[in-house]
Design an enzyme around this catalytic site. Structure first.
Site, PDB file in Angstrom:
ATOM      1  N   LYS A  81       0.624  -2.528 -13.262  1.00  0.00           N
ATOM      2  CA  LYS A  81      -0.259  -1.387 -13.506  1.00  0.00           C
ATOM      3  C   LYS A  81       0.227  -0.122 -12.796  1.00  0.00           C
ATOM      4  CE  LYS A  81      -4.466  -4.016 -14.455  1.00  0.00           C
ATOM      5  NZ  LYS A  81      -5.873  -4.275 -14.049  1.00  0.00           N
ATOM      6  N   ILE A  82       0.577  -0.258 -11.521  1.00  0.00           N
ATOM      7  CA  ILE A  82       1.014   0.921 -10.761  1.00  0.00           C
ATOM      8  C   ILE A  82       2.321   1.460 -11.315  1.00  0.00           C
ATOM      9  CG2 ILE A  82       1.742   1.771  -8.498  1.00  0.00           C
ATOM     10  CD1 ILE A  82      -0.122  -0.340  -7.256  1.00  0.00           C
ATOM     11  N   THR A  98       6.437   2.730  -2.140  1.00  0.00           N
ATOM     12  CA  THR A  98       5.006   2.701  -1.834  1.00  0.00           C
ATOM     13  C   THR A  98       4.454   1.287  -2.006  1.00  0.00           C
ATOM     14  OG1 THR A  98       4.532   3.365  -4.123  1.00  0.00           O
ATOM     15  CG2 THR A  98       4.585   5.116  -2.470  1.00  0.00           C
ATOM     16  N   SER A  99       5.328   0.296  -1.987  1.00  0.00           N
ATOM     17  CA  SER A  99       4.915  -1.082  -2.261  1.00  0.00           C
ATOM     18  C   SER A  99       4.860  -1.909  -0.982  1.00  0.00           C
ATOM     19  CB  SER A  99       5.852  -1.718  -3.282  1.00  0.00           C
ATOM     20  OG  SER A  99       5.376  -2.984  -3.657  1.00  0.00           O
ATOM     21  N   ARG A 100       5.967  -2.505  -0.582  1.00  0.00           N
ATOM     22  CA  ARG A 100       6.049  -3.282   0.643  1.00  0.00           C
ATOM     23  C   ARG A 100       7.339  -2.930   1.371  1.00  0.00           C
ATOM     24  NH1 ARG A 100       1.483  -3.671   0.287  1.00  0.00           N
ATOM     25  NH2 ARG A 100       0.112  -5.506   0.262  1.00  0.00           N
ATOM     26  N   ASP A 126       6.207   5.098   2.177  1.00  0.00           N
ATOM     27  CA  ASP A 126       4.822   4.924   2.610  1.00  0.00           C
ATOM     28  C   ASP A 126       4.659   3.583   3.312  1.00  0.00           C
ATOM     29  OD1 ASP A 126       2.013   5.832   2.625  1.00  0.00           O
ATOM     30  OD2 ASP A 126       1.664   4.082   1.344  1.00  0.00           O
ATOM     31  N   GLU A 179       6.175  -2.282  10.130  1.00  0.00           N
ATOM     32  CA  GLU A 179       5.080  -1.325  10.310  1.00  0.00           C
ATOM     33  C   GLU A 179       3.890  -1.877  11.072  1.00  0.00           C
ATOM     34  OE1 GLU A 179       2.153  -1.413   6.530  1.00  0.00           O
ATOM     35  OE2 GLU A 179       4.158  -0.702   6.041  1.00  0.00           O
ATOM     36  N   HIS A 223       1.390   4.154   5.210  1.00  0.00           N
ATOM     37  CA  HIS A 223       0.700   3.238   4.296  1.00  0.00           C
ATOM     38  C   HIS A 223      -0.632   3.838   3.825  1.00  0.00           C
ATOM     39  CE1 HIS A 223       0.958  -1.246   3.196  1.00  0.00           C
ATOM     40  NE2 HIS A 223       0.117  -0.670   2.359  1.00  0.00           N
ATOM     41  N   GLN A 224      -0.574   5.085   3.364  1.00  0.00           N
ATOM     42  CA  GLN A 224      -1.796   5.769   2.950  1.00  0.00           C
ATOM     43  C   GLN A 224      -1.900   5.954   1.438  1.00  0.00           C
ATOM     44  OE1 GLN A 224      -0.767   9.756   4.852  1.00  0.00           O
ATOM     45  NE2 GLN A 224      -1.694  10.501   2.951  1.00  0.00           N
ATOM     46  N   ALA A 225      -0.956   5.392   0.687  1.00  0.00           N
ATOM     47  CA  ALA A 225      -0.957   5.613  -0.765  1.00  0.00           C
ATOM     48  C   ALA A 225      -2.263   5.172  -1.419  1.00  0.00           C
ATOM     49  CB  ALA A 225       0.225   4.896  -1.416  1.00  0.00           C
ATOM     50  N   PHE A 226      -2.895   4.142  -0.872  1.00  0.00           N
ATOM     51  CA  PHE A 226      -4.128   3.606  -1.459  1.00  0.00           C
ATOM     52  C   PHE A 226      -5.347   4.448  -1.104  1.00  0.00           C
ATOM     53  CE2 PHE A 226      -4.521   2.277   2.865  1.00  0.00           C
ATOM     54  CZ  PHE A 226      -5.882   2.130   3.086  1.00  0.00           C
TER      55      PHE A 226
END
Length: 326
Positions: free
Chosen positions: A153-154, A228-230, A254, A259, A291-294
């Site tokens: 989806k992303i 922006t995944s892992r 991200d 981290e 890690h702020q993409a969400f």
């Protein structure tokens, strides 16, 4: 019903407290992460709620099970921090597979635009009343080739955004989306053709360190890397060497492999012990967000609603569409 909520941040509590009152669930919020030393905090709770940097290995699963915990609720999509196979027959494990794919895809594009148009540098300059344009030259996205790794989806939303900019899209996925109109290629071809590469795939044994010393050699010179995944999709040391060798033109991150001990915390008055991260941040062509993409209002509301519904389904002994099985 009581739920132990680990790795709590200020933005987590409003939506969960609201839904908890509505659904008769008491959330016990803890700032500490879940690990072998903190499992006792879940005593008296039927479920625990965890995030991306909590540790849920075999030892933690055994201790939670012994405490009477029945459900492990991930308030995220990724589950690489959980031993799913070991949890079988001990805990029901549920996740939030889709909270707001737009949030992550849009953040990926925001990072890309910030990087190539030097928006972050211009912002700092003008704050100091420096209106010079020297060193701020970027490049057009129109006509560039973007390689998208992972077309869930992303990934598909990110592809649509890129098409809106007039970019040429190629993609790699072990399970191509049917009738999508996406041009799928092998990974080596994606590496060699792409001006920009964006990662939107889960972390598995197969995807671990997709960018490493060997793959850096296959990249197109000057490529921009977005993740922006892992974090562990990219070997940070190999990325750093690729940047120093001028093979990688820029990196927009991200997420970061190590981290867990840094992100979501304020170290502004301290020295970061992670030398690799410190060197990456010091590079003028690297942008790191923590890690702020969400992190959008819509995503937080969706995460809370789905997580609570997952917990209730498990509590009531019902099937849950978001339960994880191996």
């Amino acid at each position: 019903m009581k739920v132990a909520f680990f790795d709590t941040k200020s933005y987590d509590t409003p939506a969960f407290e609201k839904l908890g009152k509505e659904k008769n669930i008491t959330f016990k919020f803890y700032e500490t992460k879940l690990n072998e030393d903190t499992t006792a905090l879940a005593k008296g709770c039927e479920a625990v709620c965890v995030f991306v940097n909590d540790t849920v290995n075999a030892a933690v699963i055994d201790r939670l099970s012994a405490l009477g915990v029945k459900t492990l609720a991930l308030r995220c999509a990724g589950y690489n921090n959980v031993d799913i196979q070991y949890a079988k027959d001990k805990l029901r494990v549920v996740s939030v597979p889709a909270y707001s794919p737009y949030a992550v895809a849009e953040h990926a594009m925001a990072l890309l635009l910030t990087s190539i148009r030097r928006v972050h540098k211009a912002y700092i300059r003008t704050r100091d009343h420096n209106f010079s344009l020297n060193g701020l030259t970027g490049f057009d996205l129109h006509g560039k080739t973007v390689g998208v790794v992972g077309t869930g989806k992303i990934g598909c939303i990110f592809i649509n955004i890129c098409r809106g900019f007039g970019m040429n899209v190629i993609a790699y996925d072990k399970f191509p989306a049917k009738d999508s109109g996406i041009e799928y290629v092998e990974l080596d071809e994606l590496f060699s053709r792409s001006d920009i590469i964006s990662f939107h795939c889960p972390l598995t044994d197969e995807t671990y360190h997709m960018i490493d010393e060997n793959s850096v050699d296959k990249l197109k010179k000057g490529v921009v890397i977005i993740n922006t995944s892992r974090g562990a999709l990219i070997d940070a040391e190999a990325l750093l060497e690729g940047i120093k060798a001028r093979k990688i033109g820029a990196a927009c991150l991200d997420v970061y492999e190590e981290e867990a001990d840094v992100f979501f915390q304020d170290f502004s008055g301290h020295i970061i012990a992670d030398d690799t991260l410190a060197r990456l941040i010091s590079m003028p062509n690297v942008i790191v967000t923590s890690h702020q993409a969400f992190l959008t209002e819509e995503a937080l509301a969706n995460i809370a609603e789905t997580t609570v519904n997952n917990i209730l389904a498990c509590h009531n002994g019902e099937d849950c569409p978001n339960e994880l099985h191996i």
